[in-house]
Scaffold this motif. Structure first.
Motif, mmCIF file in Angstrom:
data_model
loop_
_atom_site.group_PDB
_atom_site.id
_atom_site.type_symbol
_atom_site.label_atom_id
_atom_site.label_comp_id
_atom_site.label_asym_id
_atom_site.label_seq_id
_atom_site.Cartn_x
_atom_site.Cartn_y
_atom_site.Cartn_z
ATOM 1 N N THR A 365 -23.312 19.897 49.844
ATOM 2 C CA THR A 365 -22.796 21.019 49.073
ATOM 3 C C THR A 365 -23.202 22.347 49.684
ATOM 4 N N GLN A 366 -22.422 23.373 49.371
ATOM 5 C CA GLN A 366 -22.727 24.745 49.755
ATOM 6 C C GLN A 366 -23.432 25.494 48.632
ATOM 7 N N SER A 367 -23.628 24.855 47.490
ATOM 8 C CA SER A 367 -24.177 25.553 46.321
ATOM 9 C C SER A 367 -25.131 24.623 45.580
ATOM 10 N N ILE A 368 -26.303 24.390 46.154
ATOM 11 C CA ILE A 368 -27.221 23.408 45.596
ATOM 12 C C ILE A 368 -27.692 23.800 44.200
ATOM 13 N N LYS A 369 -27.998 25.055 43.992
ATOM 14 C CA LYS A 369 -28.463 25.508 42.675
ATOM 15 C C LYS A 369 -27.346 25.414 41.648
ATOM 16 N N ARG A 370 -26.168 25.885 42.030
ATOM 17 C CA ARG A 370 -25.033 25.870 41.113
ATOM 18 C C ARG A 370 -24.603 24.445 40.784
ATOM 19 N N LYS A 400 -16.922 22.942 49.491
ATOM 20 C CA LYS A 400 -18.008 22.169 48.880
ATOM 21 C C LYS A 400 -18.833 23.046 47.944
ATOM 22 N N MET A 401 -18.161 23.700 47.027
ATOM 23 C CA MET A 401 -18.849 24.545 46.065
ATOM 24 C C MET A 401 -18.533 24.056 44.660
ATOM 25 N N GLY A 402 -19.570 23.966 43.838
ATOM 26 C CA GLY A 402 -19.352 23.570 42.461
ATOM 27 C C GLY A 402 -19.427 22.072 42.250
ATOM 28 N N LEU A 403 -18.924 21.647 41.108
ATOM 29 C CA LEU A 403 -19.022 20.256 40.673
ATOM 30 C C LEU A 403 -17.772 19.510 41.125
ATOM 31 N N THR A 404 -17.854 18.859 42.257
ATOM 32 C CA THR A 404 -16.708 18.159 42.830
ATOM 33 C C THR A 404 -16.661 16.717 42.325
ATOM 34 N N SER A 405 -15.522 16.046 42.555
ATOM 35 C CA SER A 405 -15.297 14.728 41.967
ATOM 36 C C SER A 405 -16.269 13.683 42.477
ATOM 37 N N ASP A 406 -16.738 13.816 43.720
ATOM 38 C CA ASP A 406 -17.706 12.850 44.237
ATOM 39 C C ASP A 406 -19.017 12.904 43.465
ATOM 40 N N VAL A 407 -19.420 14.107 43.033
ATOM 41 C CA VAL A 407 -20.643 14.250 42.253
ATOM 42 C C VAL A 407 -20.474 13.620 40.876
ATOM 43 N N VAL A 408 -19.377 13.941 40.211
ATOM 44 C CA VAL A 408 -19.134 13.393 38.873
ATOM 45 C C VAL A 408 -19.080 11.872 38.911
ATOM 46 N N ALA A 409 -18.361 11.329 39.880
ATOM 47 C CA ALA A 409 -18.227 9.878 39.983
ATOM 48 C C ALA A 409 -19.576 9.223 40.259
ATOM 49 N N ALA A 501 -8.554 25.332 47.795
ATOM 50 C CA ALA A 501 -9.952 25.712 47.550
ATOM 51 C C ALA A 501 -10.281 26.906 48.435
ATOM 52 N N PRO A 502 -11.349 27.643 48.109
ATOM 53 C CA PRO A 502 -11.723 28.776 48.959
ATOM 54 C C PRO A 502 -11.976 28.325 50.393
ATOM 55 N N PHE A 503 -11.462 29.071 51.347
ATOM 56 C CA PHE A 503 -11.643 28.723 52.759
ATOM 57 C C PHE A 503 -11.965 29.994 53.517
ATOM 58 N N ARG A 504 -13.130 30.107 54.007
ATOM 59 C CA ARG A 504 -13.633 31.158 54.917
ATOM 60 C C ARG A 504 -12.797 32.444 54.895
ATOM 61 N N GLY A 505 -13.177 33.340 54.004
ATOM 62 C CA GLY A 505 -12.425 34.582 53.841
ATOM 63 C C GLY A 505 -11.153 34.358 53.056
ATOM 64 N N PRO A 506 -11.234 33.788 51.832
ATOM 65 C CA PRO A 506 -10.023 33.412 51.094
ATOM 66 C C PRO A 506 -9.003 34.544 51.026
ATOM 67 N N GLY A 507 -7.803 34.281 51.489
ATOM 68 C CA GLY A 507 -6.733 35.263 51.487
ATOM 69 C C GLY A 507 -6.758 36.214 52.662
ATOM 70 N N GLY A 640 -31.695 30.641 44.840
ATOM 71 C CA GLY A 640 -31.084 31.029 46.103
ATOM 72 C C GLY A 640 -29.585 31.141 45.956
ATOM 73 N N PRO A 641 -28.928 31.785 46.913
ATOM 74 C CA PRO A 641 -27.495 32.029 46.796
ATOM 75 C C PRO A 641 -26.662 30.834 47.231
ATOM 76 N N THR A 642 -25.449 30.789 46.761
ATOM 77 C CA THR A 642 -24.430 29.898 47.304
ATOM 78 C C THR A 642 -24.094 30.337 48.722
ATOM 79 N N SER A 643 -23.817 29.362 49.582
ATOM 80 C CA SER A 643 -23.399 29.698 50.949
ATOM 81 C C SER A 643 -21.886 29.880 50.957
ATOM 82 N N GLY A 644 -21.455 31.038 50.563
ATOM 83 C CA GLY A 644 -20.039 31.374 50.502
ATOM 84 C C GLY A 644 -19.897 32.859 50.296
ATOM 85 N N GLY A 645 -18.767 33.410 50.707
ATOM 86 C CA GLY A 645 -18.558 34.839 50.540
ATOM 87 C C GLY A 645 -19.422 35.680 51.461
#
Length: 855
Positions: A365-370, A400-409, A501-507, A640-645
């Motif tokens: 994941t890119q957001s371990i705390k989140r 790989k940010m947030g609660l993805t389906s692999d984690v829930v499963a 999903a967000p991808f390196r500089g979304p938009g 710590g921060p998410t690795s994004g943005g």
């Protein structure tokens, strides 16, 4: 079957006819060999058999009988492994073992015939053509292979020399194959989980029948699946083959519903509804990084517009008038972009187990705390009862940010079975449901006034992100080229396809594709130099410095064009990006046995946060780097921060500097290194201070605050166009970056080089395709979905302008996103310079180029 592995005799049972990669990874525990594509395309699973490289995913294990096998673990002391670490020829490191194994074999061949001469780029690219690095660390790989062959790494350094010589803290682990990723972990009693996915683009699930088989449902509350590949349920078994067999026995009763698969219909608000009511719309996933959507109305399957305009009525009036009065000063066009899939080489993966009421997650994941916080919220647990780890992450790029389906499963299955369960997506699942940058259709109009200044701009962007919403392409044009009136409208086109999903500089790269080509066209209309026009329109002083640098490049004033089969062109493009940060980031420093241990709940997916944290602390304390150890990737550390943005470095460095100042005070100042041995147990926590003059936003939203100032990029590219075959070959790219102080020069250059490589993929090759009749993703393997290889990499030069962020503690901000924004447009402008043909549709495929040249 017996064979030799890394000098030792081994015996394994191969009666079930496994592949070599299964034997090496699962039965021998040599997890440096990675399974990525399962099709012999990426090279990550490369081993040597009797000294010759072979892809182990396509090699039957019985072939190894009586042979001599070498894996990356057996090459840990090889000059090539040392060179990869010393030259920073890696980022996330997931592909690195395969590269090292192949490059080591090349090293032996080269030395035997050429001695200690240095091979050229062409020879290295030919040798490593079967390997892929999604991070794009190819420039470092070129350097490493050449340096090793030339003898620069023949002698192993001492321990002290090794620490000083390696730019990236964890590089020795990654090059030796000892770094453990989520996909490498196999605790006792492990079960493998498999997700059952919908074969229909739109259906209501009436029931799930599994007999006595334990199963967990993964359906949304309304029981409706909205794309092919959407998770429906999950099962687990002692091994993956058994889990797949169990999944095949599950019966799902679907009521198949009409599906909206035509984006043109959706743009008209027509077709079967993707979301039937307001409650369903609220559950729509987001394709951008913003945690909160700009309000917009819905009309059928069309959401929008959401607008970030400036005097829109004036902009429309000026464009309308100019069309009739001064059409030569009007640039208009419809630009399209294909969807670009993230394609991290380590797929989404999670290992979950419950221990004494506490949920432990090992997750990519890119957001371990989140991730820990959202998991606690989802399963009704106190947050302190969820501990997540992401020590090494094999790439992410936003998906790989947030609660993805692999984690829930994994969590649901672990609770159901009372055992550790790991869920790892196959490559086809990753390419189907792992995320992508949405495709777009952009309508643009631009007007210059009589003096050549920008008079008005209009941009309507339709974002096709499947079932996701939140496109923000047009809105980003608000921040470029002054204060001229502009109407900027974003629309979401909803279809029954997987979510973006967000991808390196979304938009950002998408917006630049249209805007920067329009600016280039305007320069030609006005008879002005494209760099000079941008400098005139752009009031940002940091980018002014970059324009001056770009204009002084010899290639900019050199010869180009031609009339033969091969034509050369040079193009330029510019971009900016918001400065983001996480203002509540903390860093904890603890003295343990004479070592300063820096801890923060941040993760390192190849961006270098572990190294940045270690060196920031070491420099601030005035101690050798060997006296500091950075521990990241643990959710129970301080925030710590998410690795994004691009917010990681500007969040952790100021917090680290504050922590170092507190530790220095606690130890009484002076020579800190001399005091550490007697300071065992001393602990302080530093916090991210506010910037001078504060932030743009009064508070953080979803862990994001907006700081003052924009980062900037100006890129120049030289290409060669084959007008007979329609092929475009990038020759050289110069990337100018203005992001303030560069804390880690080598790692920052690697990030910027990799960003260019990903931009080349976006411009020339990458195109996610779906079946128009069924909605199934067709580009579901790395053979059909083409990402750039080392042979596609031009020579890349990175230039840093390090002024302009003095108000930020530490003086620097993030650069991972700004460095990829202008690349695709820059290449397009170079193609136009070479041929006179303007590419409006991306990727610039050979068929499109040839058709354009013929008209």
């Amino acid at each position: 079957m017996e064979f030799e592995v890394n000098g030792a005799r081994r015996a394994v049972d191969v009666d079930d006819d496994p592949t070599a990669v299964e034997v090496v990874r699962d039965r021998l525990g040599l997890t440096g060999t990675k399974l990525v594509c399962a099709g012999g395309v990426c090279g990550a699973c490369t081993i040597q058999v009797d000294g010759e490289p072979r892809v182990s995913c396509l090699t039957p294990a019985v072939v190894l009988a009586g042979r001599r096998v070498t894996t990356v673990e057996g090459l840990a002391d090889h000059p090539m492994a040392r060179a990869f670490a010393g030259e920073d020829a890696l980022q996330c490191g997931y592909c690195t073992p395969g590269f090292v194994v192949e490059a080591a074999a090349f090293f032996e061949r080269w030395r035997a015939t050429h001695g200690r001469t240095r091979p050229g780029r062409e020879q290295i690219a030919d040798a490593l053509a079967g390997h892929l690095c999604r991070c794009g660390a190819y420039e470092g790989i070129f350097r490493a292979v050449a340096a090793a062959c030339a003898g620069d790494y023949d002698t192993a350094p001492t321990d002290g020399e090794a620490t000083a010589a390696v730019p990236r803290a964890e590089a020795p682990e990654k090059t030796a194959g000892s770094a453990r990723y989520t996909t490498d972990l196999r605790p006792d009693g492990l079960l493998e989980g498999v997700i059952i996915r919908s074969p229909h683009a739109h259906a209501h699930v009436r029931s799930l029948a599994a007999g006595d088989l334990p199963l967990v449902p993964l359906l949304p509350p309304d029981g409706v699946v909205r794309y092919v590949g959407q998770p429906v349920a999950a099962v687990a078994a002692p091994d993956r083959a058994s889990a797949r067999a169990a999944a095949a026995r599950v019966t799902v009763d679907y009521e198949v519903l009409p599906a909206a698969l035509d984006a043109r219909q959706a743009r008209a608000g027509e077709g079967p509804l993707v979301y039937e009511d307001k409650a369903a719309r609220k559950r729509a996933p987001g394709s951008g990084e913003s945690p909160q959507l700009v309000p917009a109305r819905w009309r059928g399957n069309l959401r929008g517009p959401s607008a970030m305009s400036k005097r829109p009525a004036t902009a429309v009036r000026r464009i309308t008038e100019a069309r009739s009065r001064n059409p030569e000063r009007v640039v208009e066009g419809v630009f399209t972009t294909a969807a670009q899939t993230h394609t991290p080489l380590e797929p989404h993966a999670c290992l979950a187990q419950w221990v004494d009421g506490t949920l432990h997650l090992e997750v990519s994941t890119q957001s371990i705390k989140r991730t820990a916080e959202l998991t606690a919220e989802r399963f009704g647990l106190p947050v302190e009862q969820v501990v997540a780890r992401a020590v090494h992450v094999g790439g992410g790029f936003g998906c790989k940010m947030g609660l993805t389906s692999d984690v829930v499963a994994a969590v649901e299955l672990a609770r159901l079975h009372g055992a550790p369960v790991r869920v790892v997506l196959d490559r086809d699942e990753e390419l189907t449901d792992g995320g992508y940058r949405p495709g777009t259709r952009i309508r643009l109009a631009m007007v210059a006034d009589a003096s050549g200044d920008l008079s008005a701009l209009a941009m309507d962007a339709d974002t096709d992100g499947g079932v996701s919403v939140g496109g923000s392409v047009a809105s980003l044009a608000r921040f470029m080229y002054g204060k001229a009136p502009r109407r900027l409208r974003d629309f979401d086109t909803l279809t029954h396809r997987p979510p973006g999903a967000p991808f390196r500089g979304p938009g950002g790269p998408t917006m630049c594709w249209a805007l920067e080509q329009a600016v280039d066209e305007m320069a030609h209309r006005l008879g002005q130099d494209p760099i000079a026009l941008r400098r005139r329109w752009d009031g940002n002083p940091k980018r002014h410095a970059l324009y001056d640098w770009a204009a002084a490049l010899p290639v900019w004033s050199g010869p180009r064009g031609g009339t033969g089969r091969f034509r050369r062109g040079v193009g330029v493009a510019a971009a900016n990006w918001l400065y983001f940060l996480d203002p509540v980031t903390e860093v904890e420093l603890t003295v343990e046995d004479g070592i300063v241990v820096a801890r923060c709940a941040v993760q390192d997916m190849g961006t270098g946060s572990r190294t940045v944290l270690r060196r920031a602390v070491a420099e601030a304390l005035g101690v050798p780097e060997g006296r500091v150890r950075a521990e990241v990737g643990m959710s129970d550390a301080v925030h710590g921060p998410t690795s994004g943005g691009s917010r990681t470095t500007p969040s952790i460095v100021p917090a680290a500097l504050d922590a170092a100042a507190r530790l220095r005070d606690a130890l009484g100042g002076g020579d800190i290194a001399a005091r550490l041995d007697a300071a065992h147990g001393v602990r302080v926590t530093g916090r991210r201070p506010r910037d001078r003059r504060g932030f743009v936003t009064p508070f953080a939203l979803g862990g994001i605050a907006i700081g003052r100032g924009f980062t900037g990029s100006v890129q120049v590219a030289e290409v060669e166009v084959d007008t007979r075959l329609g092929r475009i070959r990038p020759l050289r790219v110069w990337s100018g970056i203005a992001a303030g102080r560069i804390h880690e020069d080598r790692l920052a250059r690697s990030q910027c080089e990799g960003a260019v490589v990903q931009g080349i993929g976006y411009a020339l090759y990458e195109e996610r395709r779906t079946d128009p009749a069924t909605g199934r993703v067709l580009t579901e393997n790395l053979e059909d979905y083409r990402i750039p290889g080392i042979g596609d990499t031009p020579e890349i030069t990175v230039h840093f302008h390090q002024e302009g962020f003095e108000h930020v503690p530490g003086g620097g901000v993030g650069l991972g996103e700004i460095s990829t924004l202008p690349t695709a447009a820059c290449l397009a402008n170079a193609v136009h310079d070479a041929t006179g043909w303007r590419p409006y549709d991306m990727p610039i495929r050979p068929d499109r180029l040839l058709e354009g040249l013929a008209t």
